[in-house]
Scaffold this motif. Structure first.
Motif, PDB file in Angstrom:
ATOM      1  N   UNK A 139      70.017 -10.938  15.682  1.00 29.45           N
ATOM      2  CA  UNK A 139      68.565 -11.665  17.001  1.00 29.45           C
ATOM      3  C   UNK A 139      69.580 -11.967  17.748  1.00 29.45           C
ATOM      4  N   UNK A 140      68.562 -11.903  19.154  1.00 28.16           N
ATOM      5  CA  UNK A 140      69.225 -12.687  19.571  1.00 28.16           C
ATOM      6  C   UNK A 140      69.403 -14.027  19.794  1.00 28.16           C
ATOM      7  N   UNK A 141      67.563 -14.485  19.386  1.00 29.98           N
ATOM      8  CA  UNK A 141      67.791 -15.499  19.166  1.00 29.98           C
ATOM      9  C   UNK A 141      68.707 -16.637  17.896  1.00 29.98           C
ATOM     10  N   UNK A 142      69.204 -15.281  16.979  1.00 28.84           N
ATOM     11  CA  UNK A 142      69.832 -15.837  16.492  1.00 28.84           C
ATOM     12  C   UNK A 142      71.178 -16.154  16.501  1.00 28.84           C
ATOM     13  N   UNK A 143      71.679 -15.381  17.623  1.00 27.24           N
ATOM     14  CA  UNK A 143      72.768 -15.665  18.548  1.00 27.24           C
ATOM     15  C   UNK A 143      73.325 -16.840  19.552  1.00 27.24           C
ATOM     16  N   UNK A 144      71.413 -17.090  19.946  1.00 27.62           N
ATOM     17  CA  UNK A 144      71.508 -17.919  20.961  1.00 27.62           C
ATOM     18  C   UNK A 144      71.501 -19.092  20.088  1.00 27.62           C
ATOM     19  N   UNK A 145      71.127 -19.558  18.935  1.00 27.56           N
ATOM     20  CA  UNK A 145      71.268 -20.531  18.287  1.00 27.56           C
ATOM     21  C   UNK A 145      73.290 -21.078  17.533  1.00 27.56           C
ATOM     22  N   UNK A 146      73.528 -19.961  17.012  1.00 29.54           N
ATOM     23  CA  UNK A 146      74.794 -20.501  17.162  1.00 29.54           C
ATOM     24  C   UNK A 146      75.880 -20.713  18.177  1.00 29.54           C
ATOM     25  N   UNK A 147      75.423 -20.171  19.174  1.00 29.43           N
ATOM     26  CA  UNK A 147      75.796 -20.489  21.042  1.00 29.43           C
ATOM     27  C   UNK A 147      75.538 -21.776  21.234  1.00 29.43           C
ATOM     28  N   UNK A 148      74.379 -22.386  21.008  1.00 28.27           N
ATOM     29  CA  UNK A 148      73.151 -23.348  21.162  1.00 28.27           C
ATOM     30  C   UNK A 148      73.936 -24.835  20.970  1.00 28.27           C
ATOM     31  N   UNK A 149      73.446 -24.420  19.041  1.00 28.55           N
ATOM     32  CA  UNK A 149      73.902 -25.847  18.518  1.00 28.55           C
ATOM     33  C   UNK A 149      74.882 -26.059  17.904  1.00 28.55           C
ATOM     34  N   UNK A 150      75.514 -24.667  17.529  1.00 28.44           N
ATOM     35  CA  UNK A 150      77.138 -25.141  17.432  1.00 28.44           C
ATOM     36  C   UNK A 150      78.028 -24.476  18.017  1.00 28.44           C
ATOM     37  N   UNK A 151      78.121 -24.274  19.510  1.00 30.88           N
ATOM     38  CA  UNK A 151      78.956 -24.244  20.100  1.00 30.88           C
ATOM     39  C   UNK A 151      79.537 -22.033  19.045  1.00 30.88           C
ATOM     40  N   UNK A 152      79.082 -21.891  18.786  1.00 33.88           N
ATOM     41  CA  UNK A 152      79.801 -20.833  17.928  1.00 33.88           C
ATOM     42  C   UNK A 152      79.814 -19.302  19.045  1.00 33.88           C
ATOM     43  N   UNK A 153      80.284 -18.546  19.907  1.00 35.98           N
ATOM     44  CA  UNK A 153      79.884 -16.785  19.577  1.00 35.98           C
ATOM     45  C   UNK A 153      79.853 -15.881  19.198  1.00 35.98           C
TER      46      UNK A 153
END
Ligand SMILES: Cc1cc2nc3c(=O)[nH]c(=O)nc-3n(C[C@H](O)[C@H](O)[C@H](O)COP(=O)(O)OP(=O)(O)OC[C@H]3O[C@@H](n4cnc5c(N)ncnc54)[C@H](O)[C@@H]3O)c2cc1C
Length: 485
Positions: A139-153
């Motif tokens: 999900x886009x939200x999952x992708x956003x969390x990965x990038x935003x919280x953990x800095x993982x693309x």
């Protein structure tokens, strides 16, 4: 192991530590009510105000944007207030005005509240299509969390597929964090001049939202991320994970136009087709709901004070229909004032005066939201993408074919499908498969999807350790399993 349930009494229990819940808790507490704010996550902020993982240190606050700063300030205000904050604490059941929470592995706690404010937020709208369970399709939200919280693309070649302003913001945000977004597909048609005018007409008082939208579009242009309108992902392909996305043109209702398919090499697909309200708790409480596809499905009825149809239960923010963070804050504030009135800490006249500004803002935000909804109408073609072998209920691994077979044998309703196939009985309790099941029931019975009742909600609404349930079954008023030696 617990053998009894600790119990406390509070004026107000707020469920959800996002913008709506935090605003509600602050407002009620500032009026003198005793407030407990509960959130299952380890930190306050909810979805949009969530902060970086504590392992990271922010060295440039201005570079993080206004949302980050608004969230940081609101969280600090709550933590400095008299509000009791329970994080890492899940609300798993509500009986009357008794809220049952589970903290950590097995600490069950009953909070008797005079007023309950549900501000449980929303989750990404699940869209099943062949290949959607392949690793790399998220999900886009999952992708956003990965990038935003953990800095993982989420991948090296990311396709953002979806509709509406959120998918635009997700794409721009992923790019901001250095991810390689190769294309954004938007299921709706390119906005007409009339639709843009309508949005501009509704923009007074919503300049920040308009500015954000323009900033996202500019970011896509600057980074040369192509936007393909009237396009949907119809299939994901790959051996052990996603390697290709099949995209196709769609008509106005998002039905795939045969022969229009193209194939893209990707290693991640982020799906952002909007959000669905987290309405398990409002349904569990027995609140009246209306079906509103544009606002994510079943949304609870509320009066102008955010009171639901059930006395003592108020609802604010995205769990009452998807409306965005600014609306969540104002709704939360109004709900907090109403809770203060209901617990005799504030007069109706004073509450009315205090709520006036928030109400004005809410009216403007709703006008803007209506203009956006007209620009991005959700198409029912979303329910036609899966084929018979597509897994719909991911928890119990039930395919579309099995659901259709069940519908030929059982009463055409969501309960029948659940009983025959176990779809909706797993970890997520139907949050992922519920809508597709409802669409299939609707198709089988010739009804609109809004006329199909969702399957019933029972506690625990969220997974929790068995020891916590064994400790006490509240409806029986005594432990069903004695854990004493
Ligand atoms: C995946 C996703 C990504 C988004 N990204 C953006 C974005 O980039 N920009 C933007 O403007 N808006 C974004 N939004 C929309 C925005 O998050 C919402 O409009 C706003 O956060 C709504 O605030 P809220 O307080 O209603 O809910 P939320 O912020 O979602 O907060 C709800 C809180 O309730 C908690 N909760 C829910 N159920 C329970 C329970 N049973 N027990 C305990 N706690 C519970 C959740 O953990 C959560 O912290 C996004 C929404 C989602 C779902």
């Amino acid at each position: 192991m617990p053998t009894h349930v600790r119990s406390t009494q509070r004026d107000v229990v707020v469920i959800g530590g996002g913008p709506a819940g935090m605003a509600a808790a602050l407002a009620a507490s500032q009026c003198g009510a005793q407030v407990t704010l509960v959130d299952e996550r380890s930190a306050l902020g909810g979805q949009v105000y969530k902060q970086f993982n504590p392992a990271f240190q922010v060295t440039d606050e201005t570079g993080q944007g206004a949302q980050y700063r608004r969230g940081r300030d609101m969280i600090a205000a709550v933590l400095a207030s008299a509000v009791e904050v329970l994080t890492d604490t899940v609300v798993w059941g509500i009986w009357g005005r008794e809220v049952f929470v589970c903290r950590g592995e097995e600490e069950v706690h009953r909070i008797e509240a005079l007023t309950i404010i549900i501000a449980a937020g929303a989750y990404d709208r699940p869209v099943p299509f062949p290949g959607w369970t392949l690793p790399g399709v998220i999900t886009a939200g999952g992708g956003q969390s990965l990038a935003k919280v953990f800095r993982v693309a989420p991948g090296h070649r990311i396709l953002m597929a979806g509709s509406g302003p959120l998918s635009l913001s997700f794409a721009a945000e992923l790019k901001h964090y250095g991810a390689n977004v190769i294309m954004l597909t938007e299921a709706c048609r390119r906005p007409t001049v009339a639709a843009i005018w309508r949005l501009l007409w509704a923009s007074p008082g919503n300049a920040a939202s308009l500015r954000d939208g323009l900033a996202y579009l500019t970011a896509l242009k600057t980074h040369r991320i192509p936007v393909r309108w009237s396009t949907i992902v119809s299939r994901a392909e790959g051996r052990d994970r996603v390697e290709r996305a099949v995209i196709a043109n769609v008509d106005e209702r998002w039905h795939v136009i045969p022969g229009s398919e193209d194939v893209l090499d990707v290693d991640a697909i982020c799906l952002g087709y909007g959000l669905c309200p987290s309405n398990e708790l409002t349904r569990l409480c027995g609140c009246a709901h209306n079906y509103d596809e544009q606002h994510g499905g079943w949304v609870p009825w509320r009066d102008e004070w955010m009171r639901s149809s059930v006395p003592g239960v108020l609802v604010a923010g995205d769990c009452a229909g998807i409306s965005g963070a600014a609306t969540a804050v104002d709704e939360g504030y109004v709900a907090g004032l109403a809770a203060a009135v209901d617990t005799t800490h504030l007069s109706v006249a004073r509450a009315t005066a205090l709520a006036e500004r928030a109400r004005r803002k809410l009216r403007r935000q709703r006008r803007f939201r209506a203009a956006l909804d007209a620009m991005y109408p959700v198409g029912t073609g979303l329910y036609d993408l899966a084929d018979e072998s597509t897994v719909i209920c991911r928890c119990e691994e039930v395919t579309l074919g099995e659901i259709r077979t069940a519908l030929r044998q059982c009463p055409p309703d969501a309960h029948g499908v659940k009983a025959f196939t176990r779809a909706g009985m797993g970890f997520c309790q139907g949050r992922v498969c519920g809508r597709q099941v409802a669409a299939e029931v609707a198709a089988a019975s010739g009804l609109p999807i809004g006329a199909v009742s969702p399957s019933s909600v029972r506690p625990p609404v969220k997974p929790l350790p068995i020891a916590a349930v064994a400790a006490e079954m509240p409806e029986r008023r005594r432990p069903i399993v004695s854990l004493e030696p």
